[in-house]
Scaffold this motif. Structure first.
Motif, short mmCIF file in Angstrom:
data_model
loop_
_atom_site.label_atom_id
_atom_site.label_comp_id
_atom_site.label_asym_id
_atom_site.label_seq_id
_atom_site.Cartn_x
_atom_site.Cartn_y
_atom_site.Cartn_z
N PHE A 252 33.97 41.78 24.34
CA PHE A 252 33.09 40.82 25.02
C PHE A 252 33.94 39.67 25.55
CE2 PHE A 252 29.74 37.28 24.45
CZ PHE A 252 29.34 37.40 25.77
N GLN A 253 34.07 39.62 26.86
CA GLN A 253 34.91 38.60 27.48
C GLN A 253 34.09 37.71 28.40
OE1 GLN A 253 38.86 39.99 29.03
NE2 GLN A 253 38.06 42.02 28.56
N ASN A 254 34.35 36.43 28.33
CA ASN A 254 33.82 35.48 29.31
C ASN A 254 34.91 35.19 30.33
OD1 ASN A 254 31.95 33.31 30.31
ND2 ASN A 254 33.69 32.04 29.71
N VAL A 255 34.57 35.23 31.61
CA VAL A 255 35.58 35.01 32.65
C VAL A 255 35.07 34.00 33.67
CG1 VAL A 255 36.62 37.30 32.43
CG2 VAL A 255 34.73 36.97 34.03
N PHE A 256 36.00 33.31 34.30
CA PHE A 256 35.70 32.41 35.41
C PHE A 256 36.32 33.03 36.65
CE2 PHE A 256 36.05 29.65 31.63
CZ PHE A 256 34.73 29.17 31.60
N LEU A 257 35.47 33.36 37.63
CA LEU A 257 35.92 34.07 38.81
C LEU A 257 35.40 33.40 40.07
CD1 LEU A 257 35.07 37.74 37.71
CD2 LEU A 257 37.31 36.64 37.57
N ASP A 258 36.17 33.48 41.16
CA ASP A 258 35.65 33.08 42.46
C ASP A 258 34.94 34.28 43.08
OD1 ASP A 258 37.55 34.73 43.88
OD2 ASP A 258 39.05 33.16 43.62
N HIS A 259 34.23 34.04 44.17
CA HIS A 259 33.43 35.09 44.79
C HIS A 259 34.29 36.24 45.31
CE1 HIS A 259 29.93 32.74 44.17
NE2 HIS A 259 30.11 31.89 45.15
N ASP A 260 35.41 35.92 45.93
CA ASP A 260 36.24 36.97 46.51
C ASP A 260 36.80 37.91 45.43
OD1 ASP A 260 35.78 35.99 49.03
OD2 ASP A 260 37.70 34.91 49.18
N THR A 261 37.27 37.33 44.34
CA THR A 261 37.81 38.16 43.26
C THR A 261 36.71 39.00 42.64
OG1 THR A 261 39.51 36.50 42.81
CG2 THR A 261 39.10 38.13 41.10
N THR A 262 35.53 38.41 42.49
CA THR A 262 34.39 39.17 41.97
C THR A 262 34.12 40.39 42.83
OG1 THR A 262 33.37 37.17 41.05
CG2 THR A 262 31.93 39.05 41.44
N SER A 263 34.07 40.20 44.13
CA SER A 263 33.82 41.32 45.05
C SER A 263 34.93 42.36 44.98
CB SER A 263 33.66 40.80 46.48
OG SER A 263 32.51 39.99 46.59
N GLU A 264 36.18 41.90 44.88
CA GLU A 264 37.30 42.84 44.80
C GLU A 264 37.21 43.70 43.55
OE1 GLU A 264 41.44 41.93 45.77
OE2 GLU A 264 40.77 39.90 46.26
N LEU A 265 36.86 43.10 42.43
CA LEU A 265 36.74 43.84 41.19
C LEU A 265 35.66 44.92 41.30
CD1 LEU A 265 36.97 40.86 38.69
CD2 LEU A 265 38.52 42.82 38.70
N ILE A 266 34.52 44.56 41.85
CA ILE A 266 33.43 45.52 41.98
C ILE A 266 33.84 46.65 42.93
CG2 ILE A 266 31.05 45.85 42.79
CD1 ILE A 266 30.53 42.93 41.91
N ALA A 267 34.44 46.29 44.07
CA ALA A 267 34.85 47.29 45.06
C ALA A 267 35.92 48.22 44.51
CB ALA A 267 35.35 46.60 46.32
N ALA A 268 36.71 47.74 43.56
CA ALA A 268 37.79 48.54 42.98
C ALA A 268 37.32 49.38 41.79
CB ALA A 268 38.94 47.64 42.56
N LYS A 269 36.04 49.40 41.54
CA LYS A 269 35.46 50.16 40.43
C LYS A 269 35.96 49.67 39.07
CE LYS A 269 34.76 54.51 42.97
NZ LYS A 269 34.88 55.98 42.89
N ALA A 270 36.19 48.38 38.97
CA ALA A 270 36.59 47.81 37.69
C ALA A 270 35.47 47.87 36.66
CB ALA A 270 37.06 46.37 37.88
N PHE A 271 34.23 47.96 37.16
CA PHE A 271 33.06 48.00 36.29
C PHE A 271 32.25 49.27 36.54
CE2 PHE A 271 33.72 43.49 37.67
CZ PHE A 271 34.35 43.06 36.52
N ASP A 272 31.51 49.68 35.52
CA ASP A 272 30.68 50.87 35.64
C ASP A 272 29.22 50.53 35.88
OD1 ASP A 272 32.76 52.92 34.91
OD2 ASP A 272 32.84 51.62 33.15
N PHE A 273 28.85 49.29 35.62
CA PHE A 273 27.49 48.83 35.90
C PHE A 273 27.55 47.33 36.11
CE2 PHE A 273 23.18 47.38 34.85
CZ PHE A 273 22.43 48.24 35.65
#
Length: 460
Positions: free
Chosen positions: A182-203
Protein backbone atom coordinates in the motif's frame (compact mmCIF):
# COMPACT_ATOMS: atom_id res chain seq x y z
CA UNK A 1 11.28 17.19 -13.04
CA UNK A 2 9.16 17.31 -9.88
CA UNK A 3 6.47 19.87 -9.15
CA UNK A 4 5.34 21.29 -5.82
CA UNK A 5 1.76 20.50 -4.86
CA UNK A 6 0.26 23.05 -2.49
CA UNK A 7 -2.82 22.69 -0.32
CA UNK A 8 -4.31 26.16 0.09
CA UNK A 9 -6.42 26.32 3.24
CA UNK A 10 -9.89 27.80 2.65
CA UNK A 11 -9.83 29.17 6.17
CA UNK A 12 -7.47 32.02 5.34
CA UNK A 13 -5.88 31.31 1.96
CA UNK A 14 -2.55 30.26 3.47
CA UNK A 15 -0.47 27.30 2.31
CA UNK A 16 -1.32 24.55 4.78
CA UNK A 17 0.82 21.79 3.28
CA UNK A 18 3.04 21.16 0.29
CA UNK A 19 4.72 18.11 -1.20
CA UNK A 20 7.00 17.42 -4.15
CA UNK A 21 5.70 15.13 -6.86
CA UNK A 22 7.66 12.02 -7.74
CA UNK A 23 9.92 12.15 -10.75
CA UNK A 24 8.93 9.98 -13.68
CA UNK A 25 11.59 7.44 -12.74
CA UNK A 26 10.55 7.29 -9.10
CA UNK A 27 6.89 7.00 -10.04
CA UNK A 28 7.53 4.03 -12.31
CA UNK A 29 9.73 2.48 -9.63
CA UNK A 30 6.88 2.75 -7.12
CA UNK A 31 4.52 1.00 -9.53
CA UNK A 32 7.10 -1.73 -10.13
CA UNK A 33 7.50 -2.29 -6.39
CA UNK A 34 3.74 -2.65 -6.09
CA UNK A 35 3.74 -5.26 -8.85
CA UNK A 36 6.65 -7.16 -7.34
CA UNK A 37 4.90 -7.30 -3.96
CA UNK A 38 1.49 -8.40 -5.24
CA UNK A 39 1.94 -12.18 -5.57
CA UNK A 40 3.25 -12.62 -2.04
CA UNK A 41 0.45 -10.45 -0.64
CA UNK A 42 -2.21 -12.41 -2.54
CA UNK A 43 -0.68 -15.67 -1.29
CA UNK A 44 -1.38 -14.73 2.31
CA UNK A 45 -4.50 -16.27 3.82
CA UNK A 46 -7.63 -14.19 3.27
CA UNK A 47 -8.25 -13.81 7.00
CA UNK A 48 -4.73 -12.49 7.49
CA UNK A 49 -5.29 -9.81 4.85
CA UNK A 50 -8.63 -8.91 6.43
CA UNK A 51 -7.08 -8.61 9.87
CA UNK A 52 -4.24 -6.41 8.63
CA UNK A 53 -6.59 -4.10 6.75
CA UNK A 54 -8.91 -3.72 9.71
CA UNK A 55 -5.93 -3.08 11.98
CA UNK A 56 -4.95 -0.28 9.60
CA UNK A 57 -8.48 1.11 9.77
CA UNK A 58 -8.29 1.09 13.56
CA UNK A 59 -4.97 2.95 13.43
CA UNK A 60 -6.64 5.67 11.37
CA UNK A 61 -9.27 5.91 14.10
CA UNK A 62 -6.54 6.44 16.68
CA UNK A 63 -5.44 9.51 14.70
CA UNK A 64 -8.90 11.08 14.64
CA UNK A 65 -8.14 13.87 17.11
CA UNK A 66 -5.43 15.06 14.73
CA UNK A 67 -7.33 14.30 11.54
CA UNK A 68 -10.46 16.36 12.32
CA UNK A 69 -8.72 19.77 12.62
CA UNK A 70 -6.44 18.80 9.73
CA UNK A 71 -9.50 18.30 7.51
CA UNK A 72 -10.91 21.63 8.63
CA UNK A 73 -7.69 23.34 7.57
CA UNK A 74 -7.47 21.49 4.25
CA UNK A 75 -11.06 21.55 2.99
CA UNK A 76 -13.13 23.59 5.43
CA UNK A 77 -15.42 21.05 7.12
CA UNK A 78 -16.38 22.28 10.62
CA UNK A 79 -14.75 20.40 13.48
CA UNK A 80 -18.13 20.04 15.19
CA UNK A 81 -18.96 17.19 12.81
CA UNK A 82 -16.08 15.05 14.02
CA UNK A 83 -14.52 13.84 10.80
CA UNK A 84 -15.21 10.73 8.74
CA UNK A 85 -14.13 7.78 10.85
CA UNK A 86 -17.66 6.48 11.42
CA UNK A 87 -18.33 5.99 7.71
CA UNK A 88 -14.72 5.00 7.04
CA UNK A 89 -14.95 2.19 9.57
CA UNK A 90 -18.48 1.15 8.53
CA UNK A 91 -17.50 0.69 4.90
CA UNK A 92 -14.28 -1.18 5.61
CA UNK A 93 -15.97 -3.38 8.20
CA UNK A 94 -18.76 -4.36 5.83
CA UNK A 95 -16.34 -5.25 3.07
CA UNK A 96 -14.33 -7.32 5.54
CA UNK A 97 -17.46 -9.13 6.71
CA UNK A 98 -18.59 -10.14 3.22
CA UNK A 99 -15.13 -10.91 1.81
CA UNK A 100 -15.15 -14.67 2.36
CA UNK A 101 -18.48 -15.14 0.62
CA UNK A 102 -17.86 -12.51 -2.08
CA UNK A 103 -14.48 -13.97 -3.03
CA UNK A 104 -15.45 -17.62 -2.72
CA UNK A 105 -15.18 -19.93 -5.70
CA UNK A 106 -18.36 -20.24 -7.73
CA UNK A 107 -19.06 -23.95 -7.86
CA UNK A 108 -20.52 -24.92 -11.20
CA UNK A 109 -20.60 -28.68 -10.73
CA UNK A 110 -18.61 -31.81 -9.99
CA UNK A 111 -19.22 -35.45 -10.78
CA UNK A 112 -17.08 -38.49 -11.43
CA UNK A 113 -15.85 -36.98 -14.70
CA UNK A 114 -15.48 -33.21 -14.28
CA UNK A 115 -14.87 -30.55 -11.66
CA UNK A 116 -15.87 -27.03 -12.73
CA UNK A 117 -15.65 -23.77 -10.85
CA UNK A 118 -14.83 -20.07 -11.22
CA UNK A 119 -12.26 -18.35 -9.02
CA UNK A 120 -12.01 -14.64 -8.25
CA UNK A 121 -8.43 -13.56 -9.03
CA UNK A 122 -6.98 -10.20 -7.93
CA UNK A 123 -6.63 -7.66 -10.71
CA UNK A 124 -3.02 -7.07 -9.65
CA UNK A 125 -2.03 -3.46 -9.00
CA UNK A 126 -4.97 -1.14 -8.30
CA UNK A 127 -4.52 2.62 -8.74
CA UNK A 128 -6.89 4.72 -6.62
CA UNK A 129 -7.31 8.41 -7.42
CA UNK A 130 -9.35 9.87 -4.57
CA UNK A 131 -11.18 13.22 -4.23
CA UNK A 132 -10.96 15.87 -1.55
CA UNK A 133 -14.59 16.25 -0.46
CA UNK A 134 -14.76 13.07 1.67
CA UNK A 135 -11.12 12.10 1.37
CA UNK A 136 -11.05 9.20 3.83
CA UNK A 137 -14.40 7.60 3.05
CA UNK A 138 -14.05 7.78 -0.73
CA UNK A 139 -10.56 6.29 -0.58
CA UNK A 140 -11.45 3.39 1.73
CA UNK A 141 -14.29 2.39 -0.63
CA UNK A 142 -11.63 0.90 -2.90
CA UNK A 143 -8.51 0.62 -0.74
CA UNK A 144 -10.02 -1.84 1.77
CA UNK A 145 -11.64 -4.31 -0.65
CA UNK A 146 -8.73 -4.06 -3.10
CA UNK A 147 -6.22 -5.07 -0.42
CA UNK A 148 -8.51 -7.72 1.05
CA UNK A 149 -8.96 -9.25 -2.42
CA UNK A 150 -5.19 -9.62 -2.79
CA UNK A 151 -4.31 -6.58 -4.88
CA UNK A 152 -1.59 -4.11 -4.09
CA UNK A 153 -2.73 -0.49 -4.03
CA UNK A 154 -1.17 2.77 -5.16
CA UNK A 155 -3.11 5.77 -3.82
CA UNK A 156 -2.98 9.28 -5.28
CA UNK A 157 -4.95 11.85 -3.35
CA UNK A 158 -6.28 15.26 -4.35
CA UNK A 159 -3.99 18.23 -3.73
CA UNK A 160 -6.70 19.89 -1.63
CA UNK A 161 -6.40 17.05 0.90
CA UNK A 162 -2.70 16.45 0.44
CA UNK A 163 -2.06 14.79 3.80
CA UNK A 164 -4.81 12.16 3.76
CA UNK A 165 -2.90 9.54 1.77
CA UNK A 166 0.10 9.95 4.04
CA UNK A 167 -2.10 9.41 7.09
CA UNK A 168 -3.63 6.27 5.63
CA UNK A 169 -0.29 4.82 4.53
CA UNK A 170 1.24 5.56 7.94
CA UNK A 171 -1.65 3.83 9.71
CA UNK A 172 -1.70 0.75 7.48
CA UNK A 173 2.06 0.32 7.61
CA UNK A 174 2.02 0.63 11.41
CA UNK A 175 -0.61 -2.13 11.45
CA UNK A 176 1.64 -4.46 9.46
CA UNK A 177 0.61 -3.95 5.84
CA UNK A 178 3.92 -4.01 3.89
CA UNK A 179 5.08 -0.66 2.54
CA UNK A 180 5.10 -1.84 -1.09
CA UNK A 181 1.62 -3.36 -0.78
CA UNK A 182 0.00 0.00 0.00
CA UNK A 183 1.76 3.10 -1.26
CA UNK A 184 0.75 6.74 -1.17
CA UNK A 185 2.22 8.77 -4.05
CA UNK A 186 2.29 12.39 -5.16
CA UNK A 187 2.04 12.64 -8.94
CA UNK A 188 1.50 15.31 -11.56
CA UNK A 189 -1.10 14.78 -14.28
CA UNK A 190 1.36 13.94 -17.05
CA UNK A 191 3.14 11.25 -15.02
CA UNK A 192 -0.22 9.82 -13.97
CA UNK A 193 -1.26 9.50 -17.61
CA UNK A 194 2.09 7.97 -18.57
CA UNK A 195 1.79 5.32 -15.89
CA UNK A 196 -1.71 4.34 -16.98
CA UNK A 197 -0.75 4.31 -20.67
CA UNK A 198 2.27 2.11 -19.87
CA UNK A 199 0.07 -0.51 -18.17
CA UNK A 200 1.66 0.14 -14.80
CA UNK A 201 -1.73 -0.63 -13.23
CA UNK A 202 -4.27 -3.38 -13.79
CA UNK A 203 -7.28 -1.40 -12.61
CA UNK A 204 -7.86 2.33 -12.14
CA UNK A 205 -10.51 3.73 -9.81
CA UNK A 206 -11.13 7.46 -10.17
CA UNK A 207 -13.52 9.72 -8.28
CA UNK A 208 -13.66 13.31 -9.44
CA UNK A 209 -14.75 15.53 -12.30
CA UNK A 210 -16.09 14.46 -15.67
CA UNK A 211 -13.00 15.96 -17.31
CA UNK A 212 -10.75 14.00 -14.98
CA UNK A 213 -12.58 10.79 -15.76
CA UNK A 214 -12.22 11.43 -19.47
CA UNK A 215 -8.48 11.96 -18.99
CA UNK A 216 -8.23 8.59 -17.23
CA UNK A 217 -10.09 6.83 -20.02
CA UNK A 218 -7.96 8.52 -22.69
CA UNK A 219 -4.78 7.45 -20.90
CA UNK A 220 -6.02 3.87 -20.69
CA UNK A 221 -7.24 3.72 -24.30
CA UNK A 222 -5.92 0.64 -26.05
CA UNK A 223 -4.35 -0.84 -22.90
CA UNK A 224 -7.42 -2.86 -21.88
CA UNK A 225 -6.89 -1.61 -18.33
CA UNK A 226 -10.17 -1.46 -16.45
CA UNK A 227 -11.27 2.02 -15.41
CA UNK A 228 -14.00 2.61 -12.83
CA UNK A 229 -15.28 6.16 -12.42
CA UNK A 230 -17.60 8.17 -10.22
CA UNK A 231 -17.86 11.64 -11.69
CA UNK A 232 -20.32 14.52 -11.56
CA UNK A 233 -23.78 14.56 -10.08
CA UNK A 234 -26.94 16.66 -10.01
CA UNK A 235 -28.99 14.57 -7.62
CA UNK A 236 -32.71 15.31 -7.35
CA UNK A 237 -35.18 15.00 -4.51
CA UNK A 238 -38.90 14.57 -5.12
CA UNK A 239 -41.38 15.31 -2.32
CA UNK A 240 -44.85 13.84 -2.94
CA UNK A 241 -48.11 14.98 -1.43
CA UNK A 242 -48.16 12.10 1.10
CA UNK A 243 -44.63 12.68 2.39
CA UNK A 244 -43.61 13.38 5.96
CA UNK A 245 -42.79 17.02 5.27
CA UNK A 246 -40.74 17.65 8.39
CA UNK A 247 -38.53 14.65 7.71
CA UNK A 248 -38.26 15.53 4.02
CA UNK A 249 -37.18 19.09 4.72
CA UNK A 250 -34.67 18.11 7.39
CA UNK A 251 -33.03 15.45 5.25
CA UNK A 252 -33.09 17.13 1.85
CA UNK A 253 -31.85 20.50 3.05
CA UNK A 254 -29.11 18.82 5.07
CA UNK A 255 -28.29 16.79 1.95
CA UNK A 256 -28.02 20.02 -0.04
CA UNK A 257 -26.00 22.04 2.46
CA UNK A 258 -23.88 19.67 4.57
CA UNK A 259 -20.14 19.96 3.91
CA UNK A 260 -20.97 23.26 2.19
CA UNK A 261 -22.81 21.30 -0.49
CA UNK A 262 -19.65 19.47 -1.47
CA UNK A 263 -21.03 15.92 -1.43
CA UNK A 264 -20.90 13.44 -4.30
CA UNK A 265 -24.53 12.51 -3.71
CA UNK A 266 -25.62 15.84 -2.30
CA UNK A 267 -29.08 17.12 -3.23
CA UNK A 268 -28.80 19.80 -5.91
CA UNK A 269 -32.41 20.19 -7.04
CA UNK A 270 -35.73 19.54 -5.30
CA UNK A 271 -39.16 19.01 -6.85
CA UNK A 272 -42.11 19.41 -4.49
CA UNK A 273 -45.76 18.58 -5.14
CA UNK A 274 -47.76 21.80 -5.39
CA UNK A 275 -50.03 20.84 -2.47
CA UNK A 276 -47.13 20.82 0.02
CA UNK A 277 -44.76 23.26 -1.70
CA UNK A 278 -45.43 26.27 0.54
CA UNK A 279 -45.06 24.26 3.74
CA UNK A 280 -41.85 22.66 2.50
CA UNK A 281 -40.32 25.98 1.45
CA UNK A 282 -41.16 27.71 4.74
CA UNK A 283 -39.50 24.97 6.78
CA UNK A 284 -36.48 24.90 4.46
CA UNK A 285 -35.91 28.63 4.82
CA UNK A 286 -36.13 28.39 8.60
CA UNK A 287 -33.39 25.75 8.65
CA UNK A 288 -30.98 27.55 6.34
CA UNK A 289 -31.44 30.92 8.02
CA UNK A 290 -30.36 29.23 11.24
CA UNK A 291 -26.96 28.15 9.91
CA UNK A 292 -23.80 29.73 11.29
CA UNK A 293 -21.24 30.41 8.54
CA UNK A 294 -17.72 30.80 9.79
CA UNK A 295 -14.28 29.43 10.63
CA UNK A 296 -14.52 25.62 10.67
CA UNK A 297 -12.25 25.50 13.75
CA UNK A 298 -15.01 27.21 15.77
CA UNK A 299 -17.26 24.53 17.32
CA UNK A 300 -20.25 26.85 16.87
CA UNK A 301 -19.81 26.93 13.08
CA UNK A 302 -22.36 24.76 11.26
CA UNK A 303 -21.31 25.59 7.70
CA UNK A 304 -17.72 26.34 6.80
CA UNK A 305 -16.04 27.81 3.73
CA UNK A 306 -15.99 25.97 0.45
CA UNK A 307 -12.76 24.07 -0.08
CA UNK A 308 -11.37 26.54 -2.59
CA UNK A 309 -12.18 30.05 -3.77
CA UNK A 310 -12.53 28.85 -7.36
CA UNK A 311 -15.25 26.38 -6.32
CA UNK A 312 -17.19 29.19 -4.63
CA UNK A 313 -16.74 31.36 -7.71
CA UNK A 314 -18.52 28.78 -9.87
CA UNK A 315 -21.46 28.58 -7.46
CA UNK A 316 -21.74 32.37 -7.31
CA UNK A 317 -21.75 32.54 -11.09
CA UNK A 318 -24.50 29.93 -11.35
CA UNK A 319 -26.61 31.83 -8.81
CA UNK A 320 -26.03 35.18 -10.52
CA UNK A 321 -27.00 33.77 -13.93
CA UNK A 322 -30.16 32.25 -12.46
CA UNK A 323 -31.16 35.53 -10.84
CA UNK A 324 -30.70 37.34 -14.15
CA UNK A 325 -33.06 34.77 -15.71
CA UNK A 326 -35.78 35.31 -13.11
CA UNK A 327 -34.90 33.08 -10.19
CA UNK A 328 -35.54 34.38 -6.68
CA UNK A 329 -32.90 34.17 -3.93
CA UNK A 330 -34.67 33.31 -0.70
CA UNK A 331 -31.73 33.82 1.67
CA UNK A 332 -30.23 37.23 2.34
CA UNK A 333 -26.44 37.39 2.15
CA UNK A 334 -24.86 36.38 5.45
CA UNK A 335 -22.59 38.91 7.14
CA UNK A 336 -19.78 36.34 7.09
CA UNK A 337 -19.92 35.96 3.29
CA UNK A 338 -16.55 37.37 2.16
CA UNK A 339 -17.03 37.02 -1.59
CA UNK A 340 -14.39 34.28 -1.51
CA UNK A 341 -14.51 30.80 -0.01
CA UNK A 342 -17.08 31.80 2.63
CA UNK A 343 -20.38 31.60 0.76
CA UNK A 344 -23.96 32.20 1.91
CA UNK A 345 -26.04 28.99 1.67
CA UNK A 346 -28.78 29.74 -0.84
CA UNK A 347 -32.23 28.47 -1.77
CA UNK A 348 -33.52 29.52 -5.19
CA UNK A 349 -37.15 29.49 -6.29
CA UNK A 350 -38.79 30.34 -9.60
CA UNK A 351 -36.08 28.25 -11.24
CA UNK A 352 -36.25 26.41 -14.55
CA UNK A 353 -34.09 23.91 -16.38
CA UNK A 354 -32.95 26.69 -18.68
CA UNK A 355 -30.71 27.77 -15.82
CA UNK A 356 -27.27 26.25 -15.28
CA UNK A 357 -27.94 25.99 -11.55
CA UNK A 358 -30.53 23.32 -12.37
CA UNK A 359 -28.41 21.53 -14.99
CA UNK A 360 -24.70 21.83 -14.24
CA UNK A 361 -23.12 20.37 -11.16
CA UNK A 362 -22.94 23.11 -8.51
CA UNK A 363 -21.13 21.22 -5.77
CA UNK A 364 -21.83 24.01 -3.34
CA UNK A 365 -24.43 25.24 -0.81
CA UNK A 366 -27.20 26.11 -3.25
CA UNK A 367 -30.37 24.27 -4.18
CA UNK A 368 -33.21 25.13 -6.55
CA UNK A 369 -36.76 24.17 -5.53
CA UNK A 370 -39.47 23.68 -8.17
CA UNK A 371 -43.20 23.07 -7.84
CA UNK A 372 -44.64 20.03 -9.71
CA UNK A 373 -48.17 18.75 -10.18
CA UNK A 374 -47.66 15.03 -10.92
CA UNK A 375 -45.30 12.08 -10.78
CA UNK A 376 -44.95 12.23 -14.54
CA UNK A 377 -43.75 15.83 -14.43
CA UNK A 378 -41.31 15.05 -11.61
CA UNK A 379 -39.89 12.01 -13.43
CA UNK A 380 -39.36 14.04 -16.60
CA UNK A 381 -37.52 16.75 -14.67
CA UNK A 382 -35.44 14.31 -12.65
CA UNK A 383 -34.30 12.61 -15.85
CA UNK A 384 -33.53 15.94 -17.54
CA UNK A 385 -29.87 15.78 -16.56
CA UNK A 386 -26.59 14.53 -17.99
CA UNK A 387 -25.83 12.92 -14.63
CA UNK A 388 -27.25 9.98 -12.73
CA UNK A 389 -25.91 9.10 -9.28
CA UNK A 390 -28.78 9.09 -6.76
CA UNK A 391 -32.39 10.23 -6.51
CA UNK A 392 -34.36 10.76 -3.28
CA UNK A 393 -38.10 10.02 -3.23
CA UNK A 394 -40.35 11.10 -0.38
CA UNK A 395 -43.63 9.25 0.04
CA UNK A 396 -45.40 6.87 2.43
CA UNK A 397 -46.08 4.44 -0.44
CA UNK A 398 -43.27 1.93 -1.07
CA UNK A 399 -44.90 0.60 -4.25
CA UNK A 400 -45.17 4.10 -5.65
CA UNK A 401 -41.53 4.79 -4.88
CA UNK A 402 -40.51 1.58 -6.62
CA UNK A 403 -42.58 2.42 -9.71
CA UNK A 404 -41.10 5.88 -9.92
CA UNK A 405 -37.62 4.59 -9.15
CA UNK A 406 -37.82 2.18 -12.06
CA UNK A 407 -38.30 5.15 -14.38
CA UNK A 408 -35.47 7.33 -13.07
CA UNK A 409 -32.09 7.27 -14.81
CA UNK A 410 -29.88 6.94 -11.74
CA UNK A 411 -27.49 4.65 -9.90
CA UNK A 412 -29.30 4.58 -6.52
CA UNK A 413 -32.90 5.22 -5.56
CA UNK A 414 -33.54 6.40 -2.01
CA UNK A 415 -36.93 6.47 -0.34
CA UNK A 416 -37.29 8.76 2.66
CA UNK A 417 -33.56 9.31 2.98
CA UNK A 418 -30.75 10.91 0.99
CA UNK A 419 -27.03 11.54 0.85
CA UNK A 420 -25.97 8.19 2.31
CA UNK A 421 -23.78 5.42 1.02
CA UNK A 422 -24.88 1.95 2.13
CA UNK A 423 -21.85 -0.35 1.79
CA UNK A 424 -24.14 -3.32 1.25
CA UNK A 425 -25.39 -1.76 -1.99
CA UNK A 426 -23.41 -1.15 -5.16
CA UNK A 427 -22.25 2.46 -5.42
CA UNK A 428 -22.68 3.21 -9.09
CA UNK A 429 -23.93 5.77 -11.57
CA UNK A 430 -25.01 6.20 -15.16
CA UNK A 431 -24.70 8.78 -17.93
CA UNK A 432 -21.92 11.33 -17.27
CA UNK A 433 -21.67 10.22 -13.67
CA UNK A 434 -19.52 7.42 -15.02
CA UNK A 435 -19.40 3.66 -14.97
CA UNK A 436 -18.38 0.90 -12.62
CA UNK A 437 -19.43 -0.02 -9.12
CA UNK A 438 -17.88 0.13 -5.69
CA UNK A 439 -18.59 -1.58 -2.36
CA UNK A 440 -21.00 -4.53 -1.98
CA UNK A 441 -20.30 -7.90 -3.58
CA UNK A 442 -20.13 -6.13 -6.93
CA UNK A 443 -17.24 -4.01 -5.65
CA UNK A 444 -15.25 -7.20 -5.14
CA UNK A 445 -16.18 -8.40 -8.62
CA UNK A 446 -14.73 -5.22 -10.12
CA UNK A 447 -11.50 -5.56 -8.15
CA UNK A 448 -10.97 -9.13 -9.26
CA UNK A 449 -11.22 -11.04 -12.51
CA UNK A 450 -12.97 -14.37 -13.10
CA UNK A 451 -10.83 -17.41 -13.84
CA UNK A 452 -12.60 -20.58 -14.93
CA UNK A 453 -11.49 -24.14 -14.15
CA UNK A 454 -12.72 -27.05 -16.25
CA UNK A 455 -10.97 -30.14 -14.89
CA UNK A 456 -11.48 -33.52 -16.51
CA UNK A 457 -10.69 -36.35 -14.19
CA UNK A 458 -8.65 -39.37 -15.30
CA UNK A 459 -10.82 -42.40 -14.93
CA UNK A 460 -9.92 -46.00 -15.33
Amino acid sequence: MSQTLKCISPIDGSVFAERETLSREDAFAAAERARAAQAAWAARPLQERIDLVMAGVAKVGEMNDEIVPELAHMMGRPVRFGGEFGGFNERASHMAEIAKEALADIEVGEDETFKRYIKRIPQGVVFVVAPWNYPYMTAINTVAPALIAGNTVVLKHATQTLLVGERMAEAFHAAGVPADVFQNVFLDHDTTSELIAAKAFDFVNFTGSVGGGQAMERAAAGTFTGVGTELGGKDPGYVMEDADIDAAVDTLIDGAMFNSGQCCCGIERIYVHESVYDAFLAKALEIVKGYKLGNPMDPETSIGPMANVRFAKEVREQIAEALQMGAVAQIETFAEDDGGAYLTPQILTNVTHDMRVMRDESFGPVVGIMKVSSDEEAIKLMNDSEFGLTASLWTSDVDRAQRIGDQIETGTVFMNRADYLDPGLCWTGCKNTGRGGGLSVIGYHNLTRPKSYHLKKVTG
